[in-house]
Design an enzyme around this catalytic site. Structure first.
Site, PDB file in Angstrom:
ATOM      1  N   ASP A 100      -5.672 -14.106  -2.345  1.00 24.29           N
ATOM      2  CA  ASP A 100      -5.916 -15.287  -3.182  1.00 24.29           C
ATOM      3  C   ASP A 100      -6.104 -16.535  -2.338  1.00 24.29           C
ATOM      4  OD1 ASP A 100      -3.143 -14.993  -2.543  1.00 24.29           O
ATOM      5  OD2 ASP A 100      -2.617 -16.445  -4.089  1.00 24.29           O
ATOM      6  N   GLU A 165      -0.148 -14.918  -3.279  1.00 27.29           N
ATOM      7  CA  GLU A 165       0.686 -15.647  -2.312  1.00 27.29           C
ATOM      8  C   GLU A 165       0.726 -17.140  -2.601  1.00 27.29           C
ATOM      9  OE1 GLU A 165       1.622 -18.036   1.238  1.00 27.29           O
ATOM     10  OE2 GLU A 165      -0.283 -17.958   0.152  1.00 27.29           O
TER      11      GLU A 165
END
Length: 412
Positions: A100, A165
């Protein structure tokens, strides 16, 4: 063949594979992977594109660990593992990167399209190219060199491509630790290429404990000319803010791993209270960001904080409610841990770098791993452009870090 001969061949393989890795960076950049909290639909499309590229390039031992998330259209947040078998399969070298990214932010601040990779002067530009695609691609480039040269690493390499994350890792590493107790081994060497310095000479082994507090002070509103009839919530909150900040002098242990070396207690965001200058506020809200050296526990901080809250409540005859917006406590990886020592040796062998250990005030997935009993390090060679406009990664850093990872993998 000794380490020097094997490493020389793998290093040549890294050099010959670099253009392919820039192609991978381009694919990853155009496949947006934004969490729902950031207005996105998760990481699945990016993960599928990565899987396809890995298979096409000979990395075929792939396994997914999908975390359910009803907020995204696919219903899942993917975590992908690529394995390159080594001679010793009793432990692994993990390279853990996240899929991400954060939003591009203000588009007018970008000189290029943030979702289209642009290459210029030895750099690649785009959202995510450094955070965390640089580390992701360094791991892939090292693995690819072993596959293409036919050299089997001494130790099995596992590449972990994590979800989530940027907004808390609930669907990423925290999910894996909770749902798959045997996912990591205590003997594994876990590397997180998601922080570092431009020379790659700092190895992060510790993080400060993090506590974010929200303080809601309730007093009594009154006219500005009659403060005696009110209970000034803002005045009480200001006093508390100073007392929170003063906790630096109470928890005063210095730790040279960190910069700054002391614990910090910083009042930050303040909410609007009243609409007129001539109104004594009866309600006030502010927040504080506290980064505490790991020599102290969060319970110690909570206890001291409550004493100071009690004193302010008594002095101003107000009520203060406190909420914890975030609380993370992290143990440290020891400087003599195998992952630290092997990384230091690889850096010196591959690049002549004498690395040193540091701590950071920010938070990484390393905290979750360490708290679960797994030694890990956060390390990379990067200019640290994360979350900034015109984010870039140096192509040379991708190759350099891949060489370091490969060196670790050919060590006995």
């Amino acid at each position: 063949m000794g380490i020097s001969g094997e490493f020389k061949k793998v290093r040549e393989g890294i050099g010959s594979g670099l253009r392919d890795i820039i192609e991978l960076e381009s694919i990853l950049t155009r496949n947006k992977a934004l969490a729902p909290e950031n207005g996105g639909d998760g990481e699945l499309q990016k993960c599928l594109a990565l899987e396809e590229w890995l298979k096409k390039n000979g990395i075929t031992d792939l396994k997914r660990y999908d975390s359910p998330d009803s907020r995204v259209s696919s219903g899942i947040r993917p975590n992908l593992v690529a394995t390159i078998k080594g001679l010793d399969d009793t432990k692994c070298i993990w390279v853990c990167a996240h899929l991400d990214v954060v939003p591009a932010g203000e588009k007018s601040l970008w000189k290029t399209d943030p979702w289209t990779l642009t290459e210029a002067d030895g750099k690649i530009y785009g959202r995510g190219v450094e955070d965390n695609q640089q580390g992701l691609c360094s791991g892939v480039l090292a693995a690819l060199a072993f596959v293409r040269t036919g050299i089997m690493p001494k130790t099995t390499i596992k590449l972990l491509f994590m979800a989530d994350e940027e907004v808390g890792s609930r669907y990423g590493v925290r999910y894996l630790i909770k749902e798959y107790p045997d996912f990591f081994s205590k003997n594994d060497l876990i590397l997180i290429p998601d922080g570092g310095d431009s020379n790659g000479e700092t190895i992060e082994i510790a993080e400060k404990n993090i506590a974010w507090f929200k303080f809601h002070t309730t007093g009594r509103q009154s006219h500005g000319s009659r403060p005696d009839l009110g209970r000034n919530a803002h005045l009480a909150a200001c006093d508390l803010a100073l007392r929170v900040h003063d906790m630096e002098n109470f928890f005063d242990e210095k730790n040279p791993l960190f910069d700054p070396p002391y614990s910090t207690f910083e009042p930050t965001m303040h909410m609007a209270n009243v609409d007129g200058v001539n109104i004594i506020p009866g309600d006030d809200v502010f927040c504080a960001d506290c980064r505490i050296n790991p020599g102290y526990t969060l319970d110690q901080v909570r206890a001291e904080l409550q004493k100071r809250i009690d004193a302010v409540e008594k002095k101003y005859e107000v009520k203060i409610d406190v909420a914890e917006l975030q609380a993370e406590q992290s143990v440290a990886t020891k400087e003599d841990a195998p992952v630290v020592q092997k990384l230091k040796f690889a850096l010196e062998t591959a690049h002549g770098i004498k690395a040193r250990c540091v701590g950071i005030g920010g938070g990484t997935v390393g905290a979750y791993l360490r708290n679960a009993g797994f030694d890990c390090v956060v390390w990379s060679s990067m200019d640290e452009l994360a979350h900034q406009p015109n984010e870039y990664a140096l192509i040379s850093n991708i190759a350099k870090d891949a060489e370091t990872i490969a060196c670790m993998a050919v060590m006995e």
